[in-house]
Design an enzyme around this catalytic site. Structure first.
Site, mmCIF file in Angstrom:
data_model
loop_
_atom_site.group_PDB
_atom_site.id
_atom_site.type_symbol
_atom_site.label_atom_id
_atom_site.label_comp_id
_atom_site.label_asym_id
_atom_site.label_seq_id
_atom_site.Cartn_x
_atom_site.Cartn_y
_atom_site.Cartn_z
ATOM 1 C CG HIS A 137 -66.240 0.753 44.659
ATOM 2 N ND1 HIS A 137 -67.041 0.705 43.339
ATOM 3 C CD2 HIS A 137 -65.590 2.003 44.551
ATOM 4 C CE1 HIS A 137 -66.709 1.782 42.759
ATOM 5 N NE2 HIS A 137 -65.848 2.582 43.220
ATOM 6 C CB CYS A 197 -66.945 -0.864 40.460
ATOM 7 S SG CYS A 197 -67.099 -2.219 41.561
ATOM 8 C CG ASP A 235 -64.329 5.206 41.725
ATOM 9 O OD1 ASP A 235 -64.549 4.510 40.604
ATOM 10 O OD2 ASP A 235 -64.969 5.296 42.744
#
Lengths: 646, 316
Positions: A450, A406, A466
């Site tokens: 994250h 991520c 995202d």
């Protein structure tokens, strides 16, 4: 004349002390330097060997050398003899050394006292259920050993253990009273040394490729949340940590300094929840996006991240609320926007060029964002083991390797947005969590760490985007386990795909959580609540101490009354006899419990010839009333005792 | 018998047992405690086992007691080829009357000395031990009562000697007491050497009591008063053996009863009408040692084990 303490230790008692030393020192091996555990083990082995072969213990000089060597080792390792780690290491080492000096009962007592003290030190490291159980068992063993030492060779193993168990059980009411009423102090009871909170895992306040994927390989629990009403949808569970605005080409860092105070428009009703944060030694509270109501003591900074003045060094609980749909800082000040547009000059030229093309060919920011998402969705792979990146990391990632976690996606996305002229920044935190149906808690682990992005659009303010969701929708919808391939290095605990194992884990975590919430979480606030329910609204430490004193005295009184009630009624003749024995004791004649009156009379005649005749009269009178049920005339015995006194 | 006001100033053994103890002391030199224990055992109605090396005076003690108590005496020398019938008796066919006649064996006596009992085979041993327990003998389908009173004094060599069959625990338990005589002390030994054959002198003893008086005395002893604290003490001692890891197993209820009756007899020999803890401690080694096995060696309990047992139990 030798006192009891200087008496030689009986050989059969020594294994008890070995067991005590092991039980009290062993858990420290889990966090101590290896050489310390090895040295303690060697010393223990030596002591056991000497005992086994019944050989002489080392003399004074070898022991003094050992002490000096031990202190020297600790000084080299810790650069001090004080503090939590050095102090505990020294105690463990000295415990092992004392085993080489077990000559008299006094030495054994030192081992016991040291053992009781070592028990306490474990709580400086862990307050978990297994630690608690282990220490209770060790307490039992220590007490049994103490009883064994006092009872001598005639007290058997089972007798000592049974008696110790009874003593420990009798202490339980006192333990409960002390637990409930002892004045609670927020924060650690003792001023812990500075090294006490080192080595805690959690988000750091910078992000570079690899920093979050490393964290994601830990199964440690980051925090727990319990929602008052219903659990929000999984893809809305973004727990906000530090927001990173400054980029130097490889690392993202938060901006230090004041910004515009956060202005938040709530677009949906707020969701209330309770957050129990594990210590991570940083100041931020990982509140659910976007926090709308913060309790006293928490601050909301310009980037909507909740923080606390002091680092979280122990488990803390907060009552929080969040609005899952929101509009944030529609009117952002220009300096902040400027900051979120800057990219390091001459870095990642290919990415910059791509962004420029997008900017020229697109109708607006929304289209640029969609183009970036499409790019990620097309050819990228989500993995915990991305290849290493060089100087122009974002170029390499976007055009060559195309494999990342991520932080790679968030970093590259923000870079592209900035290059295309859209203010953007990286947000780190946690996403998702695992719902434990047994205690209705959502458990968020380090593996849920994250990073995502936030872009600022003209009339919408800061908007969450995202990029990971484009690459791997499963990461957001169902969690990291489903998003990654089987061979990724996720911790086994997180990966559990078998139902019964997962169920077992839920159960264990629910028990642990209950322990944390109800036993360890009994803080001054809860103590006040309990006392006010008992009808004592105003409590300071003074009234608590009084209450504690009263409760303990009542307990002692109750136990004494019970013991007295349980004690068999003393025969009046026996009571008079004990009076006579006290008379004798004053003349240094002591009667053993097993000694018959006649044998005692014989001894008195030998030791105090003058007392012989009067005491013989006492014995005769006593035997005649005690051992003849038909005779209950106590007068002769009373008279004989009166004559003995003269 | 009136209880004197002072226990310590009692006149000692009641008539004529003072004389019996005195006479026996003249024959078995320097063994007053053992003689007293043996006499207590017989007065309590129990059987006695004397264990020691050959030549320590085991047989002489049995002889002496038989003579002094005026008991009809018979001696069985146990050997490895002794048969049960050699003890209980056999029936022989009388030709003139054309019928079988039972010839009673040596067990039909008031005091039977079973010499070196552990030399005989277990089968023969058990024939005697059954007679001890039942007070009667069953031979050839007919049960015949043994005379009253009936005592067995068995002697045995230490069991580790060659050619012996050690008595099993179940049979040891039928002996109320087991005593050892041990070597005489210096002065006793010197007197022994100077005065000559004690066995012959024992033959010359005259009885001090008629056997008909014994049952009444035994009854009086059995009725001797044991107060609650004393019962408590015996119970505590027995209980301690059951929880003491030094012993393989504890004392049986029968052993507890034996301890009480032996203590009563000991108290009676002291001229007391009440039993006190001293009596229990005095008879405890003789009553308990052959009934206990140490956990460490598996052998019979030693004096030290009993000493430790006594020291571990408080007198109530």
């Amino acid at each position: 004349m030798s006192t009891r303490a200087e008496e030689a230790l009986d050989r059969q008692a020594t294994p008890w002390l070995f067991a005590c030393a092991i039980a009290t020192a062993l858990p420290h091996a889990a966090h101590q330097a290896y050489w310390l555990s090895a040295a303690s083990l060697l010393l223990l082995g030596w002591a056991v060997g000497l005992w086994w072969k019944n050989e002489r213990l080392p003399g004074r000089w070898p022991l003094i050398l050992l002490v000096i060597a031990g202190c020297g080792g600790i000084l080299i390792e810790f650069r001090t003899l004080f503090g939590r780690d050095a102090g505990v290491a020294m105690l463990v080492l000295f415990m092992a050394m004392k085993l080489l000096e077990l000559k008299s009962r006094r030495d054994a007592m030192v081992v016991i006292v040291l053992g009781y003290f070592l028990l306490l030190t474990h709580y400086l490291y862990s307050q978990s259920i297994p630690t608690g159980i282990w220490l209770l068992l060790a307490l039992w063993l220590l007490t049994a050993t103490l009883i064994r030492l006092h009872g001598g060779a005639s007290s058997t193993r089972s007798m000592s253990l049974r008696y110790a168990a009874r003593l420990c059980l009798q202490a339980v009411p006192f333990m409960l009273v002390l637990y409930l009423l002892f004045p609670r102090i927020s924060g650690p009871l003792w001023g812990l040394p500075s090294d006490a909170h080192a080595g805690m895992t959690g988000l750091s306040d910078t992000m570079s490729p690899g920093s979050i994927s490393r964290l994601a390989q830990s199964a440690d629990i980051a925090f727990r949340a319990r929602f008052v009403d219903t659990l929000p949808a999984r893809h809305k569970l973004y727990w906000r940590g530090p927001v990173l605005e400054n980029f130097d080409g490889t690392t993202w860092r938060p901006h230090i300094g004041q910004g515009t105070p956060a202005a938040l428009d709530k677009l949906s009703p707020s969701v209330r929840y309770e957050l129990t944060l594990e210590p991570h030694n940083q100041r931020w509270i990982l509140a659910l996006d976007a926090p709308v109501h913060l309790p006293e003591g928490l601050l909301l900074n310009a980037t909507l991240a909740a923080t606390q003045r002091q680092p979280v060094t122990e488990r803390q609980r907060f009552q929080l609320a969040a609005s899952l749909d929101y509009r944030f800082n529609v009117a952002e000040d220009s300096r902040t926007l400027q900051r979120n547009l800057s990219t390091p000059v001459e870095s990642n030229p290919k990415a910059r060029a791509l962004a420029l093309v997008w900017r020229q060919t697109s109708g607006g920011p929304k289209e640029i964002i969609r183009k970036a998402q499409d790019l990620f969705a097309a050819e990228f792979t989500y993995t915990l083991q991305p290849p290493l990146l060089g100087q122009n990391g974002i170029d390499e990632f976007l055009f060559t390797t195309r494999r990342g976690f991520c932080e790679h996606y968030a970093g590259a996305f923000v870079f592209l947005m900035r290059a295309a002229g859209i203010p953007a920044r990286v947000v780190t935190g946690y996403q998702g969590g695992e719902f434990n149906p047994l205690d209705s808690h959502l458990v968020i682990r380090q593996s849920d760490a994250h990073a995502w992005a936030e872009v600022w659009l003209d009339d919408q303010g800061w908007l969450r985007v995202d990029p990971t969701a484009s690459v791997s929708p499963a990461r957001i919808e169902t969690g990291i386990v489903d998003a990654l391939a089987f061979d990724e290095p996720l911790p086994a605990l997180v990966q559990l795909r078998t139902d019964w194992l997962r169920n077992l884990r839920y159960r264990w975590e629910a028990v642990n959580n209950a322990w944390n919430q109800h036993i360890l979480g009994y803080d001054p606030q809860r103590q006040r609540e309990l006392l006010s329910r008992l009808g004592l609204p105003e409590t300071d430490w003074r009234s608590l101490a009084t209450l504690l004193g009263i409760a303990c005295s009542l307990l002692v009184a109750a136990m004494t009354a019970w013991t007295l009630y349980q004690r068999p009624r003393l025969d009046p003749a026996l009571r008079l006899w004990q009076k006579a024995l006290r008379q004798l004791a004053r003349r240094q004649v002591h009667c053993a419990p097993w000694e018959t009156p006649m044998a005692l009379a014989q001894r008195v005649r030998e030791q105090h010839p003058a007392l012989g005749e009067p005491f013989q009269n006492v014995v005769d009178a006593y035997l005649r009333v005690r051992y003849d049920d038909a005779n209950d005339n106590l007068t002769p015995l009373r008279e004989a005792i009166a004559r003995l006194r003269r | 018998m009136m209880l004197k006001s002072k226990i310590s100033a009692l006149p000692g053994p009641p008539q004529p047992f003072d004389k019996i103890l005195n006479d026996a002391g003249q024959i078995i030199l320097g063994k007053h405690t053992e003689i007293r224990l043996a006499l207590s055992c017989l007065l309590a109605g129990g059987h006695l086992l004397i264990e020691d090396l050959p030549g320590m005076g085991k047989t002489t003690l049995a002889h002496t007691l038989a003579r002094l108590l005026g008991l009809q005496f018979s001696r069985i020398q146990f050997t490895s080829d002794l048969l049960p019938a050699d003890i209980t008796g056999v029936s022989i066919f009388e030709r003139d009357k054309s019928e079988f006649r039972f010839l009673p064996g040596p067990v039909f006596a008031q005091l039977v000395l079973a010499d070196e009992i552990n030399r005989a085979t277990p089968k023969t041993q058990s024939a005697l031990l059954e007679a001890m327990e039942e007070g009667q003998v069953t031979a050839e389908g007919q049960t015949r009562p043994l005379p009253r009173p009936f005592f067995v004094i068995a002697t045995q060599n230490p069991t580790h000697q060659i050619g012996t069959f050690p008595l099993p625990e179940s049979q040891l338990d039928r002996f109320l007491m087991r005593i050892e005589l041990g070597y005489p002390d210096r002065s006793a030994e010197r007197e022994l050497l100077a005065t000559g054959n004690q066995r012959n002198r024992a033959e010359a003893l005259v009885s001090r009591i008629s056997p008909a008086e014994l049952p009444a005395i035994q009854q009086a002893i059995a009725k001797l008063h044991a107060a609650a604290p004393l019962i408590d003490y015996i119970q505590a001692l027995v209980d301690a053996t059951r929880h003491d890891p030094a012993f393989q197993h504890g004392l049986s209820p029968r052993a507890g009863l034996a301890l009480l009756s032996a203590a009563r007899a000991w108290a009676w020999l002291d001229g007391r009408e009440i039993v006190i803890p001293d009596d229990v401690q005095a008879v405890l080694p003789a009553v308990a040692r052959h009934r206990l096995r140490t956990a460490q060696t598996g052998g019979q309990a030693q004096m030290e084990d009993i000493g430790r047992l006594i020291r571990s139990v408080a007198i109530p």
